[in-house]
Design a protein around this motif. Structure first.
Motif, PDB file in Angstrom:
ATOM      1  N   ALA B 190      27.032  36.538  76.593  1.00 36.50           N
ATOM      2  CA  ALA B 190      28.105  36.434  75.600  1.00 36.50           C
ATOM      3  C   ALA B 190      29.471  36.253  76.256  1.00 36.50           C
ATOM      4  CB  ALA B 190      28.110  37.679  74.719  1.00 36.50           C
ATOM      5  N   VAL B 191      29.713  36.992  77.337  1.00 35.25           N
ATOM      6  CA  VAL B 191      31.009  36.893  78.014  1.00 35.25           C
ATOM      7  C   VAL B 191      31.187  35.486  78.572  1.00 35.25           C
ATOM      8  CG1 VAL B 191      32.428  37.768  79.899  1.00 35.25           C
ATOM      9  CG2 VAL B 191      30.941  39.326  78.610  1.00 35.25           C
ATOM     10  N   GLU B 192      30.131  35.004  79.246  1.00 36.54           N
ATOM     11  CA  GLU B 192      30.202  33.673  79.851  1.00 36.54           C
ATOM     12  C   GLU B 192      30.391  32.604  78.783  1.00 36.54           C
ATOM     13  OE1 GLU B 192      27.442  34.187  83.835  1.00 36.54           O
ATOM     14  OE2 GLU B 192      26.453  33.942  81.902  1.00 36.54           O
ATOM     15  N   THR B 193      29.722  32.790  77.638  1.00 39.54           N
ATOM     16  CA  THR B 193      29.858  31.812  76.558  1.00 39.54           C
ATOM     17  C   THR B 193      31.289  31.784  76.055  1.00 39.54           C
ATOM     18  OG1 THR B 193      27.571  32.239  75.937  1.00 39.54           O
ATOM     19  CG2 THR B 193      28.923  31.073  74.339  1.00 39.54           C
ATOM     20  N   GLY B 194      31.911  32.960  75.962  1.00 42.14           N
ATOM     21  CA  GLY B 194      33.311  33.030  75.558  1.00 42.14           C
ATOM     22  C   GLY B 194      34.201  32.273  76.519  1.00 42.14           C
ATOM     23  N   GLN B 195      33.933  32.475  77.822  1.00 43.80           N
ATOM     24  CA  GLN B 195      34.739  31.788  78.832  1.00 43.80           C
ATOM     25  C   GLN B 195      34.524  30.282  78.771  1.00 43.80           C
ATOM     26  OE1 GLN B 195      33.192  33.888  82.175  1.00 43.80           O
ATOM     27  NE2 GLN B 195      34.822  35.435  82.171  1.00 43.80           N
ATOM     28  N   LEU B 196      33.274  29.896  78.458  1.00 48.33           N
ATOM     29  CA  LEU B 196      32.967  28.474  78.351  1.00 48.33           C
ATOM     30  C   LEU B 196      33.778  27.842  77.221  1.00 48.33           C
ATOM     31  CD1 LEU B 196      31.114  26.056  79.197  1.00 48.33           C
ATOM     32  CD2 LEU B 196      29.639  26.753  77.314  1.00 48.33           C
ATOM     33  N   GLY B 197      33.842  28.546  76.082  1.00 54.96           N
ATOM     34  CA  GLY B 197      34.610  28.046  74.950  1.00 54.96           C
ATOM     35  C   GLY B 197      36.054  27.793  75.346  1.00 54.96           C
TER      36      GLY B 197
END
Lengths: 324, 262
Positions: B190-197
Motif C-alpha cells: 500500500a505504501v509503495e502504491t501511494g508513492q507510485l501514484g
C-alpha cells in the motif's frame, strides 16, 4: 569486471614480456602462439555468445576464410601479406553479413543449426575447391610475415606479434562492452523483449556483432596461415567450431579474461594429457565435464567467486572478533 | 513537431486483433490527448496487454489504424516507434539483470544517442562527450524516481518495488511523449502504491502523457483523467472515472460481476 581494467592489462603485458624473454624452447613458443590465436577466436565468439547471447556453430568457416584468403592471395597471386590481411578480414565480414542476415532471425537451437550448416558448407568448399585451395591435401608455401627489416620467422618474434594483437583485441572488446553499443548488446542477452521495447534495433545489432566476431576470426586465420605456412581443411572443420564454443563456455561467457583462460586450457590440456596415451580423450572429456560441474559459470567467474568467497570468510571472521 | 497541435497524441482507430480463433481486440476506437492520464481497465484476458503490444508496434493489428502525432504506427519496427516517442514497461518487470541499475537506465538512452561500433573502439572526444551525457541524464532520472543511491547495484538484486521504479526510469530515458505502464502497481504494498501514484503525477508534470493498465481501482480512479473499459476484447465504455463507475454495462460486466480480479 570494472575493478580490473588497467591492472589486468599491466599484468597481461608483464606476463607476455616475461614469458617471451624467459622461454627458450621453440616448442613452447609454438604452443603459446596457438594459444594466442585461439584466444582471438574465443574473444570474437565471446562477443557474440557471451554478450549478445547468440550461438554460432560455424565460426571455423570464418577462421578458414581468413586463412585461405591470405594463403591464396600471397602464395598464388603474389600479394604482400599486409595487403592480403584487409582482403581476408573484409571477405569474412561480407560473408558474415550475407549469412547473418537470414540466419540471425533464428534463435536458440535453430540458430545453432543454421550456423552449423554454414560451417559445414565452408568446410566442404575448402576441401572441394581444390584448384584454389589445394583440396584435402592442403595448401603449401604460404610466406612468413615481415615488416620492413623485421621478419617474424622465429617462434619468439611470432609470439610477440600474436600476443600484441591479442592485447589490441582485448582492449577493443573491453571498450566495446563498456559503451552504448556494448550495453545494448548485453541488454539483448538479458531480455531481448525489453531490449526491443526500449528502442534497440536488436536484429541490426546482432548482425553487426556477428560480423565483428567473423572479422576477428579471419584475423586469427591470417595469423595462423602465416605461422604454420601450410593449411588444410581439417583445421577448419565442425570440430574446430565446437572447440571455439567450448573455449568460450569453459572460460566463462561474457568475460574477456574468461576467453583467454578457455583458450589456454583447451590448447594446452591435450599436450599435458599425452601421458595418458589412449585414454587421453577420455581424461580430456572428464576434465571439461568436471570444470562445468564445479564452476558452471566458467573458469574466470568461478575462480573469482572462490577468491571472493574466501576473502569474505576472512573478513567475516575478523569482523566477528572485533564485534566481540 | 506536432502535425495537428489540437488533435490527439494517440488515436486508436477501429483496431482488431485475433490470435487463431481468439478475438483479442475487436473494433477498439479511442483517443489519448496530450498531457492526460488514460486508464485502461478490464478483467484478465480483456485484451489490455494486447492493446499495448499493438500500440507499441510489437504486434501488427489485423485491421484498423494507430496514429501517433499524425504518424501511422503500423508497419514500423518497435525501435522506430520508440523513436517517435512511445515507451513502455512490462507487467512482469523486464530488467537487464546482469547489468547495474545505472546501466539499465543508460540503455534506455539508446534511441536518443548515436555512437556505434567504431565510436566505441576509437573513443573519440565526441563519443566520450555523448557517454557523459548519457550517464548524467541517467543519474538524473534515477534521482527522479528516488534510486540515486542504488546506481551501482546489480539491478536483479533490488527489491521488487524498486525494480518497478527502475523500469519506469529506464523507459523515461528514451524521452517518451507517451508512456505505457502495464500494471505498475502489481506486487507493490500500500505504501509503495501511494508513492507510485505520486510518481505518476510528477511524470505527468514533465509533460509525458500516460496510459496505464491497472487492477488497483483506487489508484486508477485517482490518477486517471479518462478511462477505457475493455471486456473480452470489446470496448465496454469510456469516459471520466465518475462516468465509468456509474456506467451500467461496466457495473454489470465488471465491477458488479463478482470482482473477478482484485
Amino acid at each position: 569486471m570494472r575493478r580490473l581494467p588497467p591492472i589486468g592489462h599491466i599484468i597481461f603485458i608483464l606476463a607476455v614480456l616475461l614469458t617471451g624473454f624467459l622461454i627458450e624452447n621453440t616448442y613452447y613458443f609454438q604452443l603459446l602462439v596457438f594459444v594466442g590465436i585461439h584466444t582471438l577466436l574465443a574473444l570474437g565468439l565471446n562477443m557474440l555468445m557471451g554478450y549478445a547471447g547468440q550461438i554460432s556453430l560455424g565460426h571455423a568457416a570464418f577462421y578458414g576464410i581468413g586463412a585461405y584468403t591470405t594463403a591464396i592471395l600471397t602464395a598464388t597471386y603474389g600479394f604482400s601479406p599486409w595487403a592480403a590481411l584487409p582482403c581476408a578480414v573484409l571477405l569474412a565480414s561480407a560473408v558474415a553479413y550475407v549469412v547473418g542476415l537470414p540466419t540471425l532471425k533464428l534463435s536458440g537451437y535453430y540458430l545453432g543449426m543454421g550456423t552449423l550448416g554454414f560451417g559445414m558448407i565452408g568446410f566442404i568448399v575448402f576441401r572441394e575447391w581444390s584448384s584454389l585451395t589445394g583440396g584435402s591435401s592442403g595448401f603449401v608455401g604460404i610466406p612468413p610475415l615481415e615488416i620492413g627489416p623485421v621478419s617474424f620467422y622465429s617462434g619468439r618474434s611470432y609470439f610477440f606479434l600474436v600476443w600484441t594483437v591479442v592485447l589490441g583485441i582485448i582492449i577493443l572488446c573491453r571498450r566495446l562492452i563498456d559503451s552504448r553499443t556494448g550495453r545494448a548488446l548485453r541488454s539483448i542477452h538479458d531480455s531481448e523483449k525489453a531490449s526491443r521495447a526500449i528502442g534497440v534495433d536488436t536484429m541490426a545489432l546482432k548482425l553487426r556483432v556477428f560480423v565483428f566476431s567473423a572479422a576477428v576470426a579471419a584475423l586469427a586465420g591470417f595469423l595462423y596461415a602465416h605461422f604454420v605456412t601450410f593449411i588444410s581443411p581439417g583445421t577448419f572443420d565442425f570440430l574446430a567450431s565446437v572447440r571455439m564454443v567450448t573455449m568460450v563456455v569453459i572460460g566463462g561467457m561474457a568475460s574477456v579474461w574468461g576467453a583467454l583462460l578457455g583458450a589456454f586450457l583447451l590448447t594446452l590440456l591435450p599436450e599435458w594429457l599425452h601421458a595418458f596415451s589412449e585414454f587421453e580423450m577420455v581424461v580430456y572429456g572428464l576434465i571439461l565435464m568436471g570444470v562445468m560441474i564445479v564452476l558452471p559459470r566458467g573458469l574466470f567467474r568461478g575462480l573469482l567467486d572462490v577468491f571472493e568467497g574466501a576473502r569474505e570468510q576472512t573478513a567475516k571472521r575478523s569482523g566477528g572478533v572485533n564485534g566481540r | 513537431m506536432v502535425d495537428n497541435p489540437n488533435g490527439p497524441l494517440l488515436a486508436v482507430q477501429s483496431v482488431s486483433k485475433s490470435f487463431g480463433g481468439v478475438q483479442a481486440l475487436s473494433d477498439i476506437t479511442f483517443d489519448v490527448d496530450p498531457g492526460m492520464v488514460m486508464g485502461l481497465i478490464g478483467p484478465n484476458g480483456a485484451g489490455k496487454t494486447t492493446l499495448f503490444n499493438v500500440v507499441t508496434g510489437a504486434y501488427p493489428a489485423d485491421t484498423g489504424d494507430i496514429i501517433f502525432e499524425g504518424i501511422r504506427v503500423p508497419g514500423r519496427k518497435i525501435h522506430q516507434v520508440v523513436g517517435l516517442g512511445v515507451a513502455r514497461t512490462f507487467q512482469n518487470v523486464e530488467l537487464f539483470e546482469s547489468m547495474t541499475v545505472l546501466e539499465n537506465v543508460m540503455v534506455g538512452r539508446h534511441i536518443r544517442t548515436r555512437s556505434g561500433f567504431w565510436g566505441a573502439m576509437t573513443r573519440l572526444p565526441g563519443v566520450l562527450r555523448e557517454e557523459k551525457e548519457i550517464r548524467d541524464r541517467s543519474l538524473d532520472l534515477l534521482s527522479f524516481v528516488g534510486l540515486q543511491d542504488e546506481a551501482h547495484r546489480q539491478s536483479g538484486d533490488l527489491p521488487f518495488g524498486w525494480q518497478r521504479l527502475l523500469e519506469i526510469a529506464r523507459a523515461l530515458a528514451s524521452d517518451p511523449k507517451l508512456l505505457l505502464l502495464d500494471e505498475p502497481a502489481a506486487g507493490l504494498n500500500a505504501v509503495e502504491t501511494g508513492q507510485l501514484g505520486e510518481l505518476l503525477e510528477r511524470i505527468r508534470d514533465l509533460g509525458v502523457t500516460l496510459m496505464l493498465v491497472e487492477h488497483d481501482m483506487s489508484l486508477t480512479m485517482k490518477v486517471s483523467d479518462r478511462i477505457v473499459v475493455l471486456d473480452q476484447g470489446r470496448m465496454l465504455a469510456q469516459g471520466t472515472p465518475r462516468e465509468v463507475q456509474s456506467d451500467e454495462a461496466v457495473m454489470a460486466a465488471y465491477l458488479g460481476g463478482g470482482h473477478a480480479s482484485n
